[in-house]
Write a protein that holds these residues in place. Sequence first.
Motif, PDB file in Angstrom:
ATOM      1  N   TYR A 122       0.822  -1.205   0.000  1.00  0.00           N
ATOM      2  CA  TYR A 122       0.000   0.000   0.000  1.00  0.00           C
ATOM      3  C   TYR A 122       0.854   1.251   0.000  1.00  0.00           C
ATOM      4  CZ  TYR A 122      -4.552  -2.135   0.796  1.00  0.00           C
ATOM      5  OH  TYR A 122      -5.722  -2.819   0.661  1.00  0.00           O
ATOM      6  N   VAL A 123       1.892   1.219   0.784  1.00  0.00           N
ATOM      7  CA  VAL A 123       2.769   2.382   0.848  1.00  0.00           C
ATOM      8  C   VAL A 123       3.352   2.634  -0.533  1.00  0.00           C
ATOM      9  CG1 VAL A 123       4.862   3.318   1.869  1.00  0.00           C
ATOM     10  CG2 VAL A 123       3.260   2.011   3.288  1.00  0.00           C
ATOM     11  N   ASN A 124       3.732   1.574  -1.176  1.00  0.00           N
ATOM     12  CA  ASN A 124       4.222   1.663  -2.548  1.00  0.00           C
ATOM     13  C   ASN A 124       3.197   2.284  -3.479  1.00  0.00           C
ATOM     14  OD1 ASN A 124       6.793   0.845  -3.379  1.00  0.00           O
ATOM     15  ND2 ASN A 124       6.381  -1.193  -2.563  1.00  0.00           N
ATOM     16  N   MET A 125       1.981   1.782  -3.407  1.00  0.00           N
ATOM     17  CA  MET A 125       0.938   2.310  -4.281  1.00  0.00           C
ATOM     18  C   MET A 125       0.754   3.788  -4.031  1.00  0.00           C
ATOM     19  SD  MET A 125      -2.031  -0.464  -4.861  1.00  0.00           S
ATOM     20  CE  MET A 125      -2.721  -0.313  -3.260  1.00  0.00           C
ATOM     21  N   THR A 126       0.813   4.157  -2.774  1.00  0.00           N
ATOM     22  CA  THR A 126       0.633   5.560  -2.425  1.00  0.00           C
ATOM     23  C   THR A 126       1.689   6.423  -3.105  1.00  0.00           C
ATOM     24  OG1 THR A 126      -0.216   4.841  -0.297  1.00  0.00           O
ATOM     25  CG2 THR A 126       0.441   7.142  -0.484  1.00  0.00           C
ATOM     26  N   ARG A 127       2.905   5.948  -3.097  1.00  0.00           N
ATOM     27  CA  ARG A 127       3.988   6.724  -3.710  1.00  0.00           C
ATOM     28  C   ARG A 127       3.877   6.711  -5.237  1.00  0.00           C
ATOM     29  NH1 ARG A 127       7.521   5.404   0.936  1.00  0.00           N
ATOM     30  NH2 ARG A 127       6.996   7.176   2.250  1.00  0.00           N
ATOM     31  N   ARG A 128       3.591   5.551  -5.772  1.00  0.00           N
ATOM     32  CA  ARG A 128       3.513   5.443  -7.236  1.00  0.00           C
ATOM     33  C   ARG A 128       2.462   6.358  -7.810  1.00  0.00           C
ATOM     34  NH1 ARG A 128       2.018  -0.628  -7.587  1.00  0.00           N
ATOM     35  NH2 ARG A 128       1.543  -0.136  -9.743  1.00  0.00           N
ATOM     36  N   HIS A 129       1.364   6.497  -7.067  1.00  0.00           N
ATOM     37  CA  HIS A 129       0.262   7.325  -7.573  1.00  0.00           C
ATOM     38  C   HIS A 129       0.340   8.738  -7.026  1.00  0.00           C
ATOM     39  CE1 HIS A 129      -2.167   4.320  -9.692  1.00  0.00           C
ATOM     40  NE2 HIS A 129      -1.748   3.464  -8.789  1.00  0.00           N
ATOM     41  N   HIS A 130       1.379   9.019  -6.247  1.00  0.00           N
ATOM     42  CA  HIS A 130       1.533  10.349  -5.663  1.00  0.00           C
ATOM     43  C   HIS A 130       0.312  10.748  -4.851  1.00  0.00           C
ATOM     44  CE1 HIS A 130       5.178  10.959  -7.954  1.00  0.00           C
ATOM     45  NE2 HIS A 130       4.551  10.618  -9.055  1.00  0.00           N
ATOM     46  N   LEU A 131      -0.249   9.816  -4.118  1.00  0.00           N
ATOM     47  CA  LEU A 131      -1.398  10.143  -3.282  1.00  0.00           C
ATOM     48  C   LEU A 131      -0.960  11.062  -2.154  1.00  0.00           C
ATOM     49  CD1 LEU A 131      -3.035   6.613  -2.979  1.00  0.00           C
ATOM     50  CD2 LEU A 131      -3.366   8.384  -4.716  1.00  0.00           C
ATOM     51  N   GLY A 132      -1.849  11.973  -1.787  1.00  0.00           N
ATOM     52  CA  GLY A 132      -1.518  12.888  -0.703  1.00  0.00           C
ATOM     53  C   GLY A 132      -1.523  12.203   0.648  1.00  0.00           C
ATOM     54  N   GLY A 133      -2.376  11.239   0.807  1.00  0.00           N
ATOM     55  CA  GLY A 133      -2.474  10.558   2.092  1.00  0.00           C
ATOM     56  C   GLY A 133      -3.465   9.419   1.992  1.00  0.00           C
ATOM     57  N   LEU A 134      -3.663   8.772   3.129  1.00  0.00           N
ATOM     58  CA  LEU A 134      -4.464   7.556   3.159  1.00  0.00           C
ATOM     59  C   LEU A 134      -5.508   7.654   4.268  1.00  0.00           C
ATOM     60  CD1 LEU A 134      -3.295   5.750   1.045  1.00  0.00           C
ATOM     61  CD2 LEU A 134      -1.795   4.744   2.766  1.00  0.00           C
TER      62      LEU A 134
END
Lengths: 350, 350
Positions: A122-134
């Motif tokens: 999940y952390v990876n996905m967050t970075r790959r998609h440049h998500l602001g937060g979770l």
Amino acid sequence: MTTIREIAELCGVSVATVSRVFNRPLTVSREKREVVERVARELDYRPNESARALASRKSGLIGLVWDTDHRRPGWRHPYLQELLIGLKTALSAHGYHLLMLATSGSAALRAVGASLADPVAYVNMTRRHHLGGLVLIDSGKDGPAFTAFAQSGLPCVAVDVAVAGDRATYVTSDNVGGAREAVRHLVAAGHRRIATITGPVANAPAAERLAGFHEAMAEAGLAVPDDHVVTGDFHRGSGQEAMRRLIALPAPPTAVFCASDEMAVGALLAARHAGLRVPEDVALVGFDDIELAALVDPPLTTLAQDKAGIGAAAAHAVLTMVHNGHTPPPAVLPTRLVVRASSRPRPGTP
Amino acid sequence: MTTIREIAELCGVSVATVSRVFNRPLTVSREKREVVERVARELDYRPNESARALASRKSGLIGLVWDTDHRRPGWRHPYLQELLIGLKTALSAHGYHLLMLATSGSAALRAVGASLADPVAYVNMTRRHHLGGLVLIDSGKDGPAFTAFAQSGLPCVAVDVAVAGDRATYVTSDNVGGAREAVRHLVAAGHRRIATITGPVANAPAAERLAGFHEAMAEAGLAVPDDHVVTGDFHRGSGQEAMRRLIALPAPPTAVFCASDEMAVGALLAARHAGLRVPEDVALVGFDDIELAALVDPPLTTLAQDKAGIGAAAAHAVLTMVHNGHTPPPAVLPTRLVVRASSRPRPGTP
DNA sequence: CTGAAAGCGCTTACAG
DNA sequence: CTGAAAGCGCTTACAG
């Protein structure tokens, strides 16, 4: 789709200037700003979000972690729909979209989805998609995984799970206060032998509701025999089963505080099966105020959670972290006692 | 985060080759492919999705259009939660994420969110984010807006709204068949005077359920007086009101087919208020099989919709368009008759 | 306040 | 099968 370059050419300025007009308008002279704005509007220009995210390392997306595996019943909780909408609506109001992240049990899909067993994905996905937060929604026993998220350094806000971390916070209802109010209400209605059916051990809201129960009982000077505390799992069946046990006691309680409406409905069914009348023989109070609570017969007294408010609070918390950079303290939203027939005062009470 | 370039340097190949390994593995020689794959795994490489979307003009995201404005009650329908999860789960299984698009009523937010009044804004968002396609969920009267989406050329699949377009299709339940089955069930139980409470006019499923009702009544040789068809709005209150009207008729029906469970619950309340017993005085059949249907007293006979199945079908339809390029025909999912006490056969019937 | 330039991390014709 | 190169559409120091 028109691009920044076309606008720049049309306006006779550089692309940098056009970009600035949209990101830091005050750093551009009024004349240039106005002409760029006008042309952009005429061409109905919208920035390409992928390019933006790539260049700036941030997107207008917030990720939602919500394990909806069919083997885990937690996601079916009816209060989640309203919570989700509250979350989405508050994010929308600030121009953010909510990304429901793919989850995958199978190793084959690890590359794209993620499993809570493996928060790193999940952390990876967050970075790959440049998500602001979770935003993290518990489907039951996700606490340990959520702790891992909280320690990853990503802005995270959990619902109903007390996570801690530099960039992590949570939102929850005032479970202690709500439970206390439930007991006080029953005491005021003349009850002395009050039992409780709890949520699963190790679940934070369940523990808090139990604590509030004990506090208010002590405050009223009432004893709580061990067998007046029965553990359930928030679902209906466990409420039914727990109620059967309570009814079978030598001195059964005259009132039961259930840590969820679902369990209260189960308790209601068990009481009815046993030939007991609610509230005359036994009063019931639930927690949540799901739609069903008002529809059973008799309708359930309950502590309403502010479902949409919790979603909105989660949105604000995560956006605060994304923007200001500071981590807000946990948000604890008040509950509201909704008195219905299942706890109508006993005769002979003021 | 490791990039394609690092891998290329480590493996002594060009970035193009690394890219090919992930996108068209068969165009790369086995040796190079294997070394790249090994190094990528060791470094836990994940492609940057923003860069990918920018370069390839496609993302692994599917957009969800769902107007959840609080002034529109449609989104509260309890069957949507399960539908949404079915959708998300099926998308996950193919490595796609679901993006809940921001909606905004206020003009100030037009730039980021979108309003159904302005489908162009959604189309724009779809392009800006390189979404593969759109899933459309109706919150009531969204049909006209959805038609605009369907004509935009984007891959769209609507739920319960019959849209048409080159790259548009829809999924729905077999409403005609379900309604027919409801009536046949009542006829078999000995009823002759059967009424119906419909959904809103201009709603496709409502019209289909009404058509099925008429078909089956004709098939059974039963007349349908005009006053045996009462229009509701799918919500509880309208069912209650409609039932009051039916009960007041000179020759009231002995059975009522309600186009939604919510309305059936309303009808149940009205019958109870009027002192009628269900099913002895009047039998009721609903539609949807929401959770509540099994919990009211008496439990409701109903036509179960395959909620998760509809979500999954929507996922498959949109992914088919994204991948194959061809537009699948509308998917019509079977309903299932669930017989409960509210329609128990009348005495004296075989 | 403004522009030229480098860079974000990929994909994809084009040659070979 | 492979690489060099252009390009996707932005942002952001860096100079001026």
